[in-house]
Write a protein that holds these residues in place. Sequence first.
Motif, PDB file in Angstrom:
ATOM      1  N   LEU A   1       1.310 -29.353 -22.401  1.00  0.00           N
ATOM      2  CA  LEU A   1       0.744 -28.166 -21.757  1.00  0.00           C
ATOM      3  C   LEU A   1       1.824 -27.129 -21.471  1.00  0.00           C
ATOM      4  O   LEU A   1       1.626 -25.926 -21.688  1.00  0.00           O
ATOM      5  CB  LEU A   1       0.051 -28.568 -20.453  1.00  0.00           C
ATOM      6  CG  LEU A   1      -1.279 -29.318 -20.578  1.00  0.00           C
ATOM      7  CD1 LEU A   1      -1.740 -29.814 -19.217  1.00  0.00           C
ATOM      8  CD2 LEU A   1      -2.334 -28.427 -21.201  1.00  0.00           C
ATOM      9  N   ALA A   2       2.979 -27.582 -20.966  1.00  0.00           N
ATOM     10  CA  ALA A   2       4.055 -26.648 -20.636  1.00  0.00           C
ATOM     11  C   ALA A   2       4.588 -25.952 -21.890  1.00  0.00           C
ATOM     12  O   ALA A   2       4.863 -24.747 -21.881  1.00  0.00           O
ATOM     13  CB  ALA A   2       5.179 -27.380 -19.918  1.00  0.00           C
ATOM     14  N   THR A   3       4.719 -26.704 -22.974  1.00  0.00           N
ATOM     15  CA  THR A   3       5.239 -26.109 -24.211  1.00  0.00           C
ATOM     16  C   THR A   3       4.252 -25.110 -24.803  1.00  0.00           C
ATOM     17  O   THR A   3       4.634 -23.999 -25.209  1.00  0.00           O
ATOM     18  CB  THR A   3       5.540 -27.207 -25.241  1.00  0.00           C
ATOM     19  OG1 THR A   3       6.488 -28.131 -24.685  1.00  0.00           O
ATOM     20  CG2 THR A   3       6.117 -26.615 -26.516  1.00  0.00           C
ATOM     21  N   LEU A   4       2.978 -25.479 -24.857  1.00  0.00           N
ATOM     22  CA  LEU A   4       1.967 -24.581 -25.415  1.00  0.00           C
ATOM     23  C   LEU A   4       1.835 -23.292 -24.608  1.00  0.00           C
ATOM     24  O   LEU A   4       1.627 -22.215 -25.166  1.00  0.00           O
ATOM     25  CB  LEU A   4       0.611 -25.285 -25.483  1.00  0.00           C
ATOM     26  CG  LEU A   4       0.447 -26.397 -26.529  1.00  0.00           C
ATOM     27  CD1 LEU A   4      -0.921 -27.044 -26.398  1.00  0.00           C
ATOM     28  CD2 LEU A   4       0.631 -25.840 -27.936  1.00  0.00           C
ATOM     29  N   SER A   5       1.948 -23.409 -23.280  1.00  0.00           N
ATOM     30  CA  SER A   5       1.648 -22.266 -22.418  1.00  0.00           C
ATOM     31  C   SER A   5       2.867 -21.440 -22.037  1.00  0.00           C
ATOM     32  O   SER A   5       2.749 -20.233 -21.814  1.00  0.00           O
ATOM     33  CB  SER A   5       0.961 -22.757 -21.126  1.00  0.00           C
ATOM     34  OG  SER A   5      -0.223 -23.460 -21.430  1.00  0.00           O
ATOM     35  N   LEU A   6       4.043 -22.075 -21.949  1.00  0.00           N
ATOM     36  CA  LEU A   6       5.206 -21.378 -21.411  1.00  0.00           C
ATOM     37  C   LEU A   6       6.341 -21.175 -22.409  1.00  0.00           C
ATOM     38  O   LEU A   6       7.196 -20.313 -22.199  1.00  0.00           O
ATOM     39  CB  LEU A   6       5.760 -22.144 -20.195  1.00  0.00           C
ATOM     40  CG  LEU A   6       4.785 -22.362 -19.032  1.00  0.00           C
ATOM     41  CD1 LEU A   6       5.448 -23.183 -17.940  1.00  0.00           C
ATOM     42  CD2 LEU A   6       4.290 -21.041 -18.481  1.00  0.00           C
ATOM     43  N   VAL A   7       6.379 -21.965 -23.485  1.00  0.00           N
ATOM     44  CA  VAL A   7       7.472 -21.862 -24.450  1.00  0.00           C
ATOM     45  C   VAL A   7       7.047 -21.066 -25.684  1.00  0.00           C
ATOM     46  O   VAL A   7       7.754 -20.148 -26.121  1.00  0.00           O
ATOM     47  CB  VAL A   7       7.978 -23.263 -24.861  1.00  0.00           C
ATOM     48  CG1 VAL A   7       9.049 -23.149 -25.952  1.00  0.00           C
ATOM     49  CG2 VAL A   7       8.533 -23.996 -23.646  1.00  0.00           C
ATOM     50  N   LEU A   8       5.893 -21.407 -26.250  1.00  0.00           N
ATOM     51  CA  LEU A   8       5.461 -20.730 -27.480  1.00  0.00           C
ATOM     52  C   LEU A   8       5.340 -19.218 -27.360  1.00  0.00           C
ATOM     53  O   LEU A   8       5.651 -18.497 -28.324  1.00  0.00           O
ATOM     54  CB  LEU A   8       4.129 -21.325 -27.952  1.00  0.00           C
ATOM     55  CG  LEU A   8       4.196 -22.729 -28.576  1.00  0.00           C
ATOM     56  CD1 LEU A   8       2.819 -23.154 -29.062  1.00  0.00           C
ATOM     57  CD2 LEU A   8       5.193 -22.759 -29.733  1.00  0.00           C
ATOM     58  N   PRO A   9       4.897 -18.662 -26.206  1.00  0.00           N
ATOM     59  CA  PRO A   9       4.796 -17.194 -26.134  1.00  0.00           C
ATOM     60  C   PRO A   9       6.114 -16.470 -26.388  1.00  0.00           C
ATOM     61  O   PRO A   9       6.105 -15.314 -26.819  1.00  0.00           O
ATOM     62  CB  PRO A   9       4.307 -16.948 -24.698  1.00  0.00           C
ATOM     63  CG  PRO A   9       3.610 -18.193 -24.317  1.00  0.00           C
ATOM     64  CD  PRO A   9       4.357 -19.300 -24.995  1.00  0.00           C
ATOM     65  N   THR A  10       7.234 -17.136 -26.155  1.00  0.00           N
ATOM     66  CA  THR A  10       8.529 -16.511 -26.383  1.00  0.00           C
ATOM     67  C   THR A  10       8.797 -16.303 -27.872  1.00  0.00           C
ATOM     68  O   THR A  10       9.547 -15.397 -28.253  1.00  0.00           O
ATOM     69  CB  THR A  10       9.643 -17.374 -25.762  1.00  0.00           C
ATOM     70  OG1 THR A  10       9.357 -17.576 -24.371  1.00  0.00           O
ATOM     71  CG2 THR A  10      11.009 -16.722 -25.899  1.00  0.00           C
ATOM     72  N   PHE A  11       8.161 -17.127 -28.717  1.00  0.00           N
ATOM     73  CA  PHE A  11       8.475 -17.105 -30.151  1.00  0.00           C
ATOM     74  C   PHE A  11       7.357 -16.543 -31.023  1.00  0.00           C
ATOM     75  O   PHE A  11       7.540 -16.382 -32.223  1.00  0.00           O
ATOM     76  CB  PHE A  11       8.807 -18.528 -30.623  1.00  0.00           C
ATOM     77  CG  PHE A  11       9.980 -19.132 -29.899  1.00  0.00           C
ATOM     78  CD1 PHE A  11      11.272 -18.808 -30.265  1.00  0.00           C
ATOM     79  CD2 PHE A  11       9.790 -20.007 -28.851  1.00  0.00           C
ATOM     80  CE1 PHE A  11      12.364 -19.357 -29.604  1.00  0.00           C
ATOM     81  CE2 PHE A  11      10.867 -20.565 -28.179  1.00  0.00           C
ATOM     82  CZ  PHE A  11      12.166 -20.241 -28.553  1.00  0.00           C
ATOM     83  N   THR A  12       6.200 -16.255 -30.464  1.00  0.00           N
ATOM     84  CA  THR A  12       5.116 -15.692 -31.268  1.00  0.00           C
ATOM     85  C   THR A  12       5.432 -14.239 -31.628  1.00  0.00           C
ATOM     86  O   THR A  12       6.160 -13.549 -30.914  1.00  0.00           O
ATOM     87  CB  THR A  12       3.780 -15.759 -30.513  1.00  0.00           C
ATOM     88  OG1 THR A  12       3.918 -15.116 -29.242  1.00  0.00           O
ATOM     89  CG2 THR A  12       3.348 -17.196 -30.316  1.00  0.00           C
ATOM     90  N   THR A  13       4.857 -13.784 -32.732  1.00  0.00           N
ATOM     91  CA  THR A  13       5.156 -12.434 -33.236  1.00  0.00           C
ATOM     92  C   THR A  13       3.936 -11.519 -33.308  1.00  0.00           C
ATOM     93  O   THR A  13       4.066 -10.355 -33.684  1.00  0.00           O
ATOM     94  CB  THR A  13       5.781 -12.531 -34.644  1.00  0.00           C
ATOM     95  OG1 THR A  13       4.867 -13.208 -35.518  1.00  0.00           O
ATOM     96  CG2 THR A  13       7.099 -13.281 -34.601  1.00  0.00           C
ATOM     97  N   SER A  14       2.766 -12.023 -32.948  1.00  0.00           N
ATOM     98  CA  SER A  14       1.565 -11.187 -33.025  1.00  0.00           C
ATOM     99  C   SER A  14       1.592 -10.043 -32.025  1.00  0.00           C
ATOM    100  O   SER A  14       0.945  -9.014 -32.219  1.00  0.00           O
ATOM    101  CB  SER A  14       0.312 -12.044 -32.775  1.00  0.00           C
ATOM    102  OG  SER A  14       0.179 -13.018 -33.782  1.00  0.00           O
ATOM    103  N   LYS A  15       2.339 -10.226 -30.936  1.00  0.00           N
ATOM    104  CA  LYS A  15       2.430  -9.215 -29.899  1.00  0.00           C
ATOM    105  C   LYS A  15       3.882  -9.099 -29.461  1.00  0.00           C
ATOM    106  O   LYS A  15       4.566 -10.120 -29.312  1.00  0.00           O
ATOM    107  CB  LYS A  15       1.540  -9.600 -28.708  1.00  0.00           C
ATOM    108  CG  LYS A  15       1.206  -8.455 -27.776  1.00  0.00           C
ATOM    109  CD  LYS A  15       0.140  -8.889 -26.790  1.00  0.00           C
ATOM    110  CE  LYS A  15      -0.261  -7.727 -25.879  1.00  0.00           C
ATOM    111  NZ  LYS A  15      -1.285  -8.137 -24.900  1.00  0.00           N
ATOM    112  N   PRO A  16       4.391  -7.905 -29.234  1.00  0.00           N
ATOM    113  CA  PRO A  16       5.797  -7.764 -28.840  1.00  0.00           C
ATOM    114  C   PRO A  16       6.051  -8.359 -27.455  1.00  0.00           C
ATOM    115  O   PRO A  16       5.200  -8.307 -26.575  1.00  0.00           O
ATOM    116  CB  PRO A  16       6.016  -6.248 -28.837  1.00  0.00           C
ATOM    117  CG  PRO A  16       4.658  -5.656 -28.687  1.00  0.00           C
ATOM    118  CD  PRO A  16       3.727  -6.600 -29.391  1.00  0.00           C
ATOM    119  N   GLY A  17       7.257  -8.925 -27.292  1.00  0.00           N
ATOM    120  CA  GLY A  17       7.613  -9.518 -26.015  1.00  0.00           C
ATOM    121  C   GLY A  17       7.100 -10.947 -25.900  1.00  0.00           C
ATOM    122  O   GLY A  17       6.365 -11.446 -26.768  1.00  0.00           O
TER     123      GLY A  17
END
Length: 366
Positions: A145-161
């Motif tokens: 849960l922590a990785t899906l919710s708190l780590v992955l957003p740092t590396f996704t590219t669909s949205k800046p930031g």
Amino acid sequence: MLARLRSLTTRWTDVVPVAAVVLLALTWGRDLPPAAVALVTLVLAGAVLAAVHHAEVVAHRVGEPFGSLVLAVAVTIIEVALIVTLMLDGGDKSATLARDTVFAAVMITCNGIVGICLLVASLRHGLAVFNPEGTGAALATVATLATLSLVLPTFTTSKPGPEFSTAQLTFAALSSLALYGLFVATQTVRHRDYFLPITRLGEVITEDDHAEAPTARTARISLGLLGLALVGVVGLAKGVSPTIESGVDAAGLPHAVVGVVIALLVLLPETIAALRAARRDRVQTSLNLALGSAMASIGLTIPAVALASVWLSGPLVLGLGATHMVLLALTVVVASLTVVPGRATPLQGGVHLVLFAAYLELAVNP
């Protein structure tokens, strides 16, 4: 008169939750003078202790692991309501509020509560013993849960930031709910024995022999008073937050420290309940509370925030920075090594507490 005072003293756990809610209604949304802040803090401490008492009454009635689940879910639901309310108030600081609060809850529970409980149990009883099957399943769920919710957003590219797109946020919310629901079903129905305390020989303890179970009526009253106490704890914590913010700003500390302090206040009932269980050599109950709280904090907060984002005008930042990702990864690795043997010495407790101290130090000096 003396008899009335004596009766009031012995039943303070029934009086304080009501007093906390009344005080909350009187102070909500107002700027409090120093004397009022002192009174609110005093009642807040009493509400925390009352919440622990009533949670233990309910837990004794329904048995484990239902008892620890009641406290974890109750605290988290009210905490989520507080987070969403603060986010809907708006402001630039609300963009990272959900991330900071959830990560603080994970570090407090997985390192602070786990560490102090393992240390106390191992020092008091020679060795802290627990069921690795149930604890390992809980830890795996928290890590996912922590990785899906708190780590992955740092590396996704669909949205800046460090943000999720709408589709990604929806997936994270549904995944969080599904995983949390599956874990609760595993904990309470299919593999309940994995989450019960065990003896030194590995035998499951199905009943506590230290006291007679309360009646159903007493348990229902305690459940209601537990809800009042938790509303009082979270609401009064929000009431004193402006004073905490002023103190943090005056000391020149980062604003994230405010979230840490409030998270510590909100998680006090679970911390005290887990510590009491550890002193009674019921380490599995302590771990159920700690990991269950971390899991509920993520599994309920992310869906609630995803829903609230429909009305939020500003960004929703969920991705952790590099420093916090390192702490999270180290926590998962260390916790895995702690869980595998099914027993722990003071060393394991000390390691978790050092990780928690490192988190607090980096919160103060990023």
